[in-house]
Scaffold this motif. Structure first.
Motif, PDB file in Angstrom:
ATOM      1  N   ASN A 104      -2.049  -2.102 -31.149  1.00 53.91           N
ATOM      2  CA  ASN A 104      -2.620  -0.783 -30.832  1.00 53.91           C
ATOM      3  C   ASN A 104      -1.653   0.371 -31.099  1.00 53.91           C
ATOM      4  N   GLN A 107      -2.875   3.915 -30.967  1.00 54.53           N
ATOM      5  CA  GLN A 107      -3.096   4.622 -29.696  1.00 54.53           C
ATOM      6  C   GLN A 107      -1.846   5.377 -29.222  1.00 54.53           C
ATOM      7  N   LEU A 125      -2.205  -5.702 -25.409  1.00 57.40           N
ATOM      8  CA  LEU A 125      -3.525  -6.323 -25.569  1.00 57.40           C
ATOM      9  C   LEU A 125      -3.375  -7.787 -25.963  1.00 57.40           C
ATOM     10  N   ASN A 127      -5.749  -9.332 -27.714  1.00 58.76           N
ATOM     11  CA  ASN A 127      -6.378  -9.440 -29.037  1.00 58.76           C
ATOM     12  C   ASN A 127      -6.466  -8.062 -29.674  1.00 58.76           C
ATOM     13  N   PRO A 128      -6.587  -8.023 -31.015  1.00 52.20           N
ATOM     14  CA  PRO A 128      -6.719  -6.717 -31.655  1.00 52.20           C
ATOM     15  C   PRO A 128      -8.009  -6.031 -31.220  1.00 52.20           C
ATOM     16  N   PRO A 129      -7.978  -4.719 -30.931  1.00 53.02           N
ATOM     17  CA  PRO A 129      -9.196  -4.008 -30.548  1.00 53.02           C
ATOM     18  C   PRO A 129     -10.085  -3.760 -31.763  1.00 53.02           C
ATOM     19  N   SER A 130     -11.364  -3.417 -31.505  1.00 50.19           N
ATOM     20  CA  SER A 130     -12.296  -3.267 -32.628  1.00 50.19           C
ATOM     21  C   SER A 130     -11.939  -2.056 -33.499  1.00 50.19           C
ATOM     22  N   ASP A 131     -11.200  -1.095 -32.928  1.00 49.66           N
ATOM     23  CA  ASP A 131     -10.876   0.089 -33.742  1.00 49.66           C
ATOM     24  C   ASP A 131      -9.467   0.007 -34.346  1.00 49.66           C
ATOM     25  N   GLU A 132      -8.953  -1.240 -34.480  1.00 53.43           N
ATOM     26  CA  GLU A 132      -7.587  -1.432 -34.992  1.00 53.43           C
ATOM     27  C   GLU A 132      -7.370  -0.725 -36.336  1.00 53.43           C
TER      28      GLU A 132
END
Ligand code: 5AD
Ligand code: SF4
Length: 434
Positions: A104, A107, A125, A127-132
């Motif tokens: 992230n 961010q 996190l 796992n990678p977030p959807s907005d990576e």
């Protein structure tokens, strides 16, 4: 506001820092010359072996003193050690204001805001977030004007039993072709001549989006202004004949490949779960030499993997003699928590690792001085990257450093040189044509 970033680890981490610098630039930050003058200090960490971990810890000690002198400075830690240790790192070093994942980085602006408001900004996190992919919308700030790294994939789906990377970087995610080409175009517009594609396992790019890696090579080569292409790091298992063919066909792809072998003994390779034998590795090298005339290789070696015997180690030396790598990055095996090899029986004592390592370095030194001599009198193409006074420096297509006399008007040019004298790590050359 000024920032200072200290980067540990691999080229991927280095490129992440270039992206972090880009994010900070868009926020109005300027670079500081040293961390004493910075309002924001970021340490981008590595945890591949124990040594880089320790280096980070020693820096955190120094930051405590900086914080005492400059209480307003924010201290942030990101990258692979941050990912692996999470909040425990803040407990160890309460001086940390921001702590974030390798997932992230985009961010960072919000995290800085939180920290400025007096909160501990911790965002680790699983796992990678959807907005990576938002990360790619930020520019990079680079020191090298002519050669640029472009991260094309993240994570790794391999399960090498010694390696912490699948845990710190997650599963394999390929960046879209469109996004990569957009960045390549803008880099070229910015004066870049050499594109270096990066990924933990770059040759597996596209497997998760249904496009073969060679397609990426062909498409990058079509971008007007791309004069040279390199890529790191390729896994021998994913280096297919079609990739080798593309490397031979595309004029911009340089005649050099970093192809980590790790060990020469088939028993050890199996314990490492590398997915190839020594013979298969040597066949790959042979195939590449067939398709890519004049190709040179570099590699990574781990010395003293659990249960490694003298005979096993001899097999590694045999690979060095057979391939004659131009560069060998060798590491003593370092047990990493939560990896399968950590708890394997038969850990090799440090003094044996040290002894084997010095033999390996001795052999490689001999091979390299022979290789260096073979360059003398040859004509090479060099991309001029640096100029100090009347001395120019750059790399050959085979990734060797060359220096020659000339002035800064040649910066960013591809020139032909004749090698006058060649040492293991540098070659003195003279210009043969502009
Ligand atoms: N111990 C020693 N070396 C390691 N590497 C990866 N994990 C370890 C470990 N646990 C080396 C491998 C890899 C390089 C980046 O670091 O050789 O290719
Ligand atoms: Fe270190 Fe591996 Fe992370 Fe690179 S990906 S910074 S080598 S742990």
């Amino acid at each position: 506001m000024r920032y200072f970033i200290k980067t540990f680890g691999c080229q991927m981490n280095f490129n992440d820092s270039e992206r972090l610098r880009g994010i900070l630039k868009t926020m109005g930050y300027e670079p500081a010359q040293s961390w004493e003058e910075a309002d924001l200090i970021l340490i981008n960490t590595c945890t591949i072996r124990e040594k880089p971990d320790q280096k980070v810890y020693s820096h955190l000690g120094e930051f405590k003193k900086i914080k005492e002198r400059n209480p307003k400075a924010l201290i942030g830690v990101c990258g692979c050690l941050a990912q692996r240790m999470g909040e425990e790192l803040v407990q160890k070093a309460p001086v940390i204001d921001l702590l974030f994942s390798s997932f992230n980085m985009h961010q960072l602006p919000e995290l800085i805001q939180q920290a400025q408001a007096g909160y501990k900004a911790i965002a680790i996190l699983d796992n990678p977030p959807s907005d990576e992919d938002k990360l790619w919308e930020f520019p990079t700030v680079r020191d090298n004007k002519y050669c640029a790294y472009v991260t094309v994939m993240k994570g790794c789906d391999k399960n090498c039993t010694y390696c912490v990377v699948p845990k710190t970087r997650g599963r394999q995610r390929s960046r879209s072709l469109e996004s990569i080409l957009k960045e390549v175009k803008s880099l070229v517009e910015d004066g870049v001549r050499e594109i270096h594609l990066l990924g933990q396992n770059v040759t597996a790019w596209g497997q998760d989006i249904g496009t073969p890696f060679e397609e990426l090579l062909y498409r990058v080569a079509e971008v007007p202004g791309v004069e040279r292409i390199r890529f790191t790091t390729g896994h021998p298992k994913d280096l297919t004949e079609s990739i080798a063919k593309a490397m031979g066909e595309i004029p911009q792809v340089c005649e050099h490949l970093h192809l980590p072998v790790q060990a020469g003994s088939n028993r050890i390779l199996k314990l490492m779960d590398r997915g190839y034998t020594k013979e298969e590795y040597l066949e790959k090298v042979h195939m590449l030499k067939e398709y890519v005339k004049g190709i040179t290789f570099s590699t990574d070696i781990i010395v003293g993997f659990p249960t490694e015997t003298e005979e096993d180690f001899e097999e590694t030396l045999d690979v060095l003699r057979k391939v004659r790598f131009e560069q060998v990055f060798s590491f003593k095996y370092s047990p990493r928590p939560d990896t399968p090899a950590y708890s394997m029986e038969g850990q090799v004592p440090d003094h044996i690792k040290t002894e084997r390592m010095s033999r390996l370095l001795e052999l490689q030194k001999r091979i390299l001085s022979e290789i260096a001599r073979e360059y003398e009198g040859t004509i090479q193409e060099v991309l001029i990257e640096g100029c100090e006074g009347s001395k120019l420096t750059g790399r050959t297509r085979t990734n060797r450093w060359a220096s020659l006399s000339g002035d800064e008007s040649l910066l960013g040019s591809l020139v032909k040189v004749k090698v006058v004298s060649s040492k293991p790590f540098n070659m003195e050359c003279e210009l043969v044509e502009g």
